[in-house]
Design an enzyme around this catalytic site. Structure first.
Site, mmCIF file in Angstrom:
data_model
loop_
_atom_site.group_PDB
_atom_site.id
_atom_site.type_symbol
_atom_site.label_atom_id
_atom_site.label_comp_id
_atom_site.label_asym_id
_atom_site.label_seq_id
_atom_site.Cartn_x
_atom_site.Cartn_y
_atom_site.Cartn_z
ATOM 1 C CG ASP A 187 -29.759 47.930 38.622
ATOM 2 O OD1 ASP A 187 -30.893 47.745 38.181
ATOM 3 O OD2 ASP A 187 -28.941 48.731 38.126
ATOM 4 N N GLY A 227 -31.788 44.543 43.827
ATOM 5 C CA GLY A 227 -32.556 43.299 43.954
ATOM 6 C C GLY A 227 -33.838 43.520 44.745
ATOM 7 C CE LYS A 228 -35.510 49.184 43.513
ATOM 8 N NZ LYS A 228 -34.131 49.335 43.024
ATOM 9 N N GLY A 284 -36.338 47.740 35.527
ATOM 10 C CA GLY A 284 -36.562 46.403 34.957
ATOM 11 C C GLY A 284 -36.606 45.394 36.077
ATOM 12 C CG HIS A 285 -39.701 44.341 38.000
ATOM 13 N ND1 HIS A 285 -39.931 45.682 37.814
ATOM 14 C CD2 HIS A 285 -40.875 43.740 37.850
ATOM 15 C CE1 HIS A 285 -41.205 45.866 37.565
ATOM 16 N NE2 HIS A 285 -41.819 44.707 37.575
ATOM 17 C CD GLN A 301 -35.736 54.213 38.355
ATOM 18 O OE1 GLN A 301 -36.539 54.922 38.910
ATOM 19 N NE2 GLN A 301 -36.053 53.499 37.307
HETATM 20 P P1 IMP Z 1 -33.124 57.711 33.100
HETATM 21 O O1 IMP Z 1 -33.875 57.281 34.311
HETATM 22 O O2 IMP Z 1 -33.355 56.829 31.904
HETATM 23 O O3 IMP Z 1 -33.349 59.166 32.782
HETATM 24 O O4 IMP Z 1 -31.557 57.566 33.404
HETATM 25 C C1 IMP Z 1 -30.911 58.402 34.343
HETATM 26 C C2 IMP Z 1 -29.866 57.638 35.144
HETATM 27 O O5 IMP Z 1 -30.495 56.701 35.995
HETATM 28 C C3 IMP Z 1 -28.898 56.831 34.284
HETATM 29 O O6 IMP Z 1 -27.626 56.815 34.910
HETATM 30 C C4 IMP Z 1 -29.487 55.447 34.299
HETATM 31 O O7 IMP Z 1 -28.543 54.438 34.048
HETATM 32 C C5 IMP Z 1 -30.001 55.398 35.735
HETATM 33 N N1 IMP Z 1 -31.113 54.458 35.894
HETATM 34 C C6 IMP Z 1 -32.389 54.602 35.473
HETATM 35 N N2 IMP Z 1 -33.131 53.547 35.810
HETATM 36 C C7 IMP Z 1 -32.315 52.701 36.472
HETATM 37 C C8 IMP Z 1 -32.524 51.435 37.118
HETATM 38 O O8 IMP Z 1 -33.626 50.869 37.163
HETATM 39 N N3 IMP Z 1 -31.418 50.902 37.722
HETATM 40 C C9 IMP Z 1 -30.208 51.516 37.745
HETATM 41 N N4 IMP Z 1 -29.979 52.689 37.154
HETATM 42 C C10 IMP Z 1 -31.023 53.283 36.536
#
Ligand code: IMP
Length: 445
Positions: free
Chosen positions: A12, A14-15, A39-40, A229
């Site tokens: 998050d 802001g990529k 999510g973007h 991520q």
């Molecule tokens: P998972 O990727 O759903 O298995 O979640 C594992 C961890 O990564 C959790 O703490 C999520 O909140 C975090 N996470 C997964 N995708 C994102 C993202 O796009 N942004 C921020 N945190 C993420």
């Protein structure tokens, strides 16, 4: 030429804004890891598109590739593609045949395991997005996964499901004592996922990713690798076990797409930095603003102003000061050649601004992060105070350029650049894509 975009904190950062900005000079935009946990939001001609899987470039007439390092939920993918088509777009999305497929039982198991962890000990909870990401990567490593290429052949798909589904059913029923549902109905799965395969074939979407990218590069095209991520939720270099199950760091761009590390390394690797810190989900955060009422007020202010609520899950994000040991670690792991700093405007108008310059751990000062999460949790930030900067007209600043950024904010940026020993390529000064101060385009480096 390649440009790799990497989140340098906890996701998050802001990529998307930078992928949009520089992606204009790319012919192909490749995601190399993760799935619909990212999510973007893409804004094109005043229209807003919320996407979690389709690469944003695909909304802008680029080829959007989901590389072999991704895990793909075809339900999400096709519903996003259909929604874009309904709005008059024709996104060109290609999927690596080697990418793994998120099956309905993976999503179910993701949620079951989080609940089991909560029942056992709250500290074990990762706070996943519940999208089945971890269980799909587990099956990949366990050599029992379903890959995109398998969807193209119903017999192979059935054979693989007949092996794996009884195991999932036993896990759900015998280990967790729950009832398995239609996520374990082999006939229904074969039918639904063969239909996805038919669409992939009909639309010519399934590719050998490495070959595809080699051909495009030989034709002189520019490739952008878009990490999802961030570094601190990288399975190897992040705060394990509070991580996602893939490698958002730059090494993942090679293994997750089928180009050599030299290809990634000859290009630019740009770390995206949020001017403060946010975290969704569990895990340590030494600079978190949570010690007293004043901290909480600051965190609430930043959260509201920065819109710090999860794009996928809507969860409020935890907020903290910028963490330099984290950024030094990120810059080294991915070999940043430059950075972009986002959300600088969010800190405007505060009456104090601090940065976690280093950590103190057992009386020692440390400039980078310890390797275990428990040790990281014990770190106390050594805070450095900066002069504050006022609220200004950021649209004007974006138009006028770097010199129009308030002096104190320039000092902040220069500190970051010096500490990480890389130039700043762009500064985000507002939520609108146009509110970006450009210093350099990595495709021109
Ligand atoms: P998972 O990727 O759903 O298995 O979640 C594992 C961890 O990564 C959790 O703490 C999520 O909140 C975090 N996470 C997964 N995708 C994102 C993202 O796009 N942004 C921020 N945190 C993420």
């Amino acid at each position: 030429m390649t440009v790799t975009i990497v989140g340098s904190q906890l996701g998050d950062e802001g990529k998307g804004a930078l992928v949009d900005l520089w992606g204009g000079d790319a012919d192909v935009v490749v995601r190399y890891q993760g799935g619909d946990n990212a999510g973007h939001t893409v804004v094109e001609d005043g229209e807003e598109y919320k996407l979690s899987l389709v690469p944003s470039g695909a909304v802008r007439d680029k080829v959007g590739v989901l590389g072999n390092g991704c895990v793909i939920n075809p339900r999400t993918l096709f519903s996003e593609i259909d929604a874009l088509r309904e709005r008059g777009l024709e996104p060109d999305v290609r999927l690596a045949k080697r990418a793994h497929v998120i099956m309905p039982y993976h999503r179910r198991l993701d949620n079951i395991e989080e609940e089991a962890k909560a029942d056992s000990d709250e500290d074990l909870v990762v706070g996943t997005t519940g999208r089945g990401i971890g269980p799909t990567y587990e099956d990949k490593a366990g050599r029992r996964g379903i890959r995109v290429g398998d969807l193209l052949d119903p017999e192979i798909l059935r054979k693989r499901l007949e092996y794996v589904v009884p195991q999932k059913k036993a896990l759900i029923e015998d280990v967790y004592g729950l009832e398995a549902g239609e996520e374990c109905d082999i006939d229904a799965l074969v039918e639904e996922f063969t239909e996805f395969g038919r669409r992939l074939r009909e639309d010519d979407m399934a590719i050998n990713c490495g070959d595809f990218l080699a051909e495009r590069r030989e034709a002189g095209e520019n490739v952008m690798f878009e990490g999802a991520q961030g570094t601190l939720i990288d399975i190897d270099h992040g705060s394990y076990p509070y991580v996602t199950s893939s490698n958002p760091t730059a090494g993942g761009a090679a293994t997750g797409s089928g180009v050599g590390p030299t290809v990634v390394g000859q290009g630019e690797v740009v770390g995206i930095v949020k001017a403060y810190l946010s975290r969704v989900g569990e895990g340590p955060m030494p600079t978190e603003l949570k010690n007293d009422e004043r901290d909480e007020e600051l965190a609430d202010f930043i959260r509201e102003k920065g819109g710090e609520f999860g794009t996928v899950t809507g969860r409020p994000r935890r907020i903290g000061w910028l963490d330099m040991p984290m950024l030094r670690h990120a810059a080294r792991v991915s070999g940043f050649t430059g950075i972009a700093v986002n959300h600088l405007d969010v800190l405007a108008g505060l009456d104090e601004i601090k940065v976690g310059h280093a950590y103190e751990l057992e009386g020692d000062e440390r400039l980078t992060m310890p390797a275990t999460t428990e040790r990281w949790d014990e770190c106390e930030p050594i805070l450095k105070e900066f002069d504050t900067w006022p609220e200004v007209d950021w649209t004007e600043v974006a138009e006028e350029g770097y010199d129009a950024i308030p002096d104190a904010a320039q000092d902040y940026l220069e500190y970051l650049s010096d500490e990480l020993d890389v130039p700043v390529y762009a500064v985000g000064v507002g939520p609108d894509r146009a509110q970006t101060v450009h210093l350099a385009n990595p495709f021109d480096q």
